[in-house]
Design a protein around this motif. Structure first.
Motif, PDB file in Angstrom:
ATOM      1  N   THR A  47       2.320  -7.563  26.149  1.00 28.49           N
ATOM      2  CA  THR A  47       2.813  -5.852  26.084  1.00 28.49           C
ATOM      3  C   THR A  47       3.990  -6.097  25.325  1.00 28.49           C
ATOM      4  N   ASN A  48       5.141  -6.964  25.495  1.00 31.46           N
ATOM      5  CA  ASN A  48       6.158  -6.966  24.576  1.00 31.46           C
ATOM      6  C   ASN A  48       5.897  -7.233  23.164  1.00 31.46           C
ATOM      7  N   LEU A  49       5.057  -8.255  23.045  1.00 29.29           N
ATOM      8  CA  LEU A  49       4.732  -8.787  21.577  1.00 29.29           C
ATOM      9  C   LEU A  49       4.157  -7.704  20.690  1.00 29.29           C
ATOM     10  N   LYS A  50       3.293  -6.752  21.790  1.00 31.14           N
ATOM     11  CA  LYS A  50       2.399  -5.628  20.926  1.00 31.14           C
ATOM     12  C   LYS A  50       3.553  -4.440  20.431  1.00 31.14           C
ATOM     13  N   LEU A  51       4.444  -4.281  21.349  1.00 27.76           N
ATOM     14  CA  LEU A  51       5.554  -3.477  21.149  1.00 27.76           C
ATOM     15  C   LEU A  51       6.537  -3.761  19.960  1.00 27.76           C
ATOM     16  N   VAL A  52       6.964  -5.114  19.951  1.00 26.89           N
ATOM     17  CA  VAL A  52       7.828  -5.695  18.700  1.00 26.89           C
ATOM     18  C   VAL A  52       6.878  -5.373  17.414  1.00 26.89           C
ATOM     19  N   THR A  53       5.687  -5.880  17.542  1.00 25.37           N
ATOM     20  CA  THR A  53       5.001  -5.971  16.310  1.00 25.37           C
ATOM     21  C   THR A  53       4.770  -4.612  15.840  1.00 25.37           C
ATOM     22  N   LYS A  54       4.545  -3.598  16.903  1.00 24.81           N
ATOM     23  CA  LYS A  54       4.394  -2.139  16.228  1.00 24.81           C
ATOM     24  C   LYS A  54       5.654  -1.572  15.784  1.00 24.81           C
ATOM     25  N   ARG A  55       6.705  -1.967  16.236  1.00 27.94           N
ATOM     26  CA  ARG A  55       7.932  -1.386  15.800  1.00 27.94           C
ATOM     27  C   ARG A  55       8.477  -2.069  14.370  1.00 27.94           C
ATOM     28  N   LEU A  56       8.168  -3.479  14.373  1.00 27.08           N
ATOM     29  CA  LEU A  56       8.293  -4.132  13.141  1.00 27.08           C
ATOM     30  C   LEU A  56       7.508  -3.761  11.876  1.00 27.08           C
ATOM     31  N   LYS A  57       6.154  -3.176  12.080  1.00 28.71           N
ATOM     32  CA  LYS A  57       5.245  -2.891  10.870  1.00 28.71           C
ATOM     33  C   LYS A  57       5.966  -1.813  10.009  1.00 28.71           C
ATOM     34  N   PRO A  58       5.885  -2.084   8.659  1.00 31.06           N
ATOM     35  CA  PRO A  58       6.643  -1.299   7.973  1.00 31.06           C
ATOM     36  C   PRO A  58       5.589   0.097   7.725  1.00 31.06           C
ATOM     37  N   VAL A  59       6.400   1.188   7.551  1.00 36.20           N
ATOM     38  CA  VAL A  59       5.601   2.602   7.551  1.00 36.20           C
ATOM     39  C   VAL A  59       5.737   2.862   6.053  1.00 36.20           C
ATOM     40  N   ASP A  60       4.213   3.154   5.596  1.00 31.60           N
ATOM     41  CA  ASP A  60       4.189   3.424   4.222  1.00 31.60           C
ATOM     42  C   ASP A  60       3.723   4.907   4.298  1.00 31.60           C
ATOM     43  N   ASP A  61       4.907   5.914   4.069  1.00 30.48           N
ATOM     44  CA  ASP A  61       4.529   7.073   4.022  1.00 30.48           C
ATOM     45  C   ASP A  61       4.442   7.761   2.563  1.00 30.48           C
ATOM     46  N   GLY A  62       4.734   6.704   1.657  1.00 35.71           N
ATOM     47  CA  GLY A  62       4.481   7.436   0.187  1.00 35.71           C
ATOM     48  C   GLY A  62       5.937   7.559  -0.508  1.00 35.71           C
ATOM     49  N   THR A  63       6.980   7.783   0.223  1.00 34.64           N
ATOM     50  CA  THR A  63       8.175   8.045  -0.251  1.00 34.64           C
ATOM     51  C   THR A  63       8.774   7.203  -1.196  1.00 34.64           C
ATOM     52  N   VAL A  64       8.634   5.837  -0.805  1.00 39.10           N
ATOM     53  CA  VAL A  64       9.487   4.855  -1.768  1.00 39.10           C
ATOM     54  C   VAL A  64       8.239   4.141  -2.567  1.00 39.10           C
ATOM     55  N   THR A  65       8.707   4.215  -4.092  1.00 40.52           N
ATOM     56  CA  THR A  65       7.945   3.453  -4.966  1.00 40.52           C
ATOM     57  C   THR A  65       8.331   2.140  -5.177  1.00 40.52           C
ATOM     58  N   SER A  66       7.328   1.599  -5.523  1.00 36.17           N
ATOM     59  CA  SER A  66       7.775   0.035  -5.813  1.00 36.17           C
ATOM     60  C   SER A  66       8.268  -0.289  -7.297  1.00 36.17           C
ATOM     61  N   THR A  67       8.237   0.617  -8.236  1.00 35.60           N
ATOM     62  CA  THR A  67       8.723   0.445  -9.505  1.00 35.60           C
ATOM     63  C   THR A  67      10.242   0.006  -9.764  1.00 35.60           C
ATOM     64  N   ALA A  68      10.882   0.566  -8.783  1.00 31.27           N
ATOM     65  CA  ALA A  68      12.371   0.216  -8.842  1.00 31.27           C
ATOM     66  C   ALA A  68      12.575  -1.277  -8.500  1.00 31.27           C
ATOM     67  N   ALA A  69      11.680  -1.917  -7.379  1.00 30.01           N
ATOM     68  CA  ALA A  69      11.802  -3.176  -7.254  1.00 30.01           C
ATOM     69  C   ALA A  69      11.067  -4.345  -7.890  1.00 30.01           C
ATOM     70  N   LYS A  70      10.623  -4.034  -9.074  1.00 32.69           N
ATOM     71  CA  LYS A  70       9.876  -4.747  -9.865  1.00 32.69           C
ATOM     72  C   LYS A  70      10.935  -5.798 -10.655  1.00 32.69           C
ATOM     73  N   ALA A  71      10.594  -6.956 -10.768  1.00 32.38           N
ATOM     74  CA  ALA A  71      11.182  -7.777 -11.485  1.00 32.38           C
ATOM     75  C   ALA A  71      10.252  -8.796 -12.176  1.00 32.38           C
ATOM     76  N   THR A  72      10.519  -9.432 -13.456  1.00 30.45           N
ATOM     77  CA  THR A  72       9.694 -10.323 -13.854  1.00 30.45           C
ATOM     78  C   THR A  72      10.027 -11.786 -13.183  1.00 30.45           C
ATOM     79  N   GLN A  73       9.310 -12.703 -13.658  1.00 35.44           N
ATOM     80  CA  GLN A  73       9.256 -14.223 -13.054  1.00 35.44           C
ATOM     81  C   GLN A  73      10.655 -14.602 -13.628  1.00 35.44           C
ATOM     82  N   GLU A  74      10.842 -14.507 -15.003  1.00 29.48           N
ATOM     83  CA  GLU A  74      12.029 -14.775 -15.723  1.00 29.48           C
ATOM     84  C   GLU A  74      13.360 -14.282 -15.024  1.00 29.48           C
ATOM     85  N   GLU A  75      13.360 -13.240 -14.540  1.00 26.10           N
ATOM     86  CA  GLU A  75      14.536 -12.759 -13.914  1.00 26.10           C
ATOM     87  C   GLU A  75      14.898 -13.248 -12.695  1.00 26.10           C
ATOM     88  N   LEU A  76      13.901 -13.619 -11.928  1.00 26.50           N
ATOM     89  CA  LEU A  76      14.024 -14.241 -10.672  1.00 26.50           C
ATOM     90  C   LEU A  76      14.245 -15.668 -10.539  1.00 26.50           C
TER      91      LEU A  76
END
Length: 82
Positions: A47-76
């Protein structure tokens, strides 16, 4: 009078030995209690594992776009040869 005291001590000794030899709780009941305790711990852990994994799941509500976090392989990549 000494006979009564000796008999009394023999009776107490016999009572003590019998109470020591014969357990208060049968072996099968002790094993059942151990099993129930273990199962309770397993259920609580799951039960504790289920609660922890439920709390740790990322919430995808569509407010954050992934374009700001894109980086090329050369930059990394780091250049350690310099």
């Amino acid at each position: 009078m000494a006979f009564i005291i000796v008999v009394e001590h023999i009776v107490y000794l016999t009572k003590f030995i019998l109470s020591y030899v014969i357990p208060d709780v049968p072996y099968a009941v002790k094993e059942q209690i151990k099993r129930e305790k273990y199962l309770t711990q397993v259920i609580l852990h799951e039960t504790n594992l289920k609660l922890v994994t439920k709390r740790l799941k990322p919430v995808d509500d569509g407010t954050v776009t992934s374009t700001a976090a894109k980086a090329t392989q050369e930059e990394l990549e780091l250049d350690f040869c310099k």
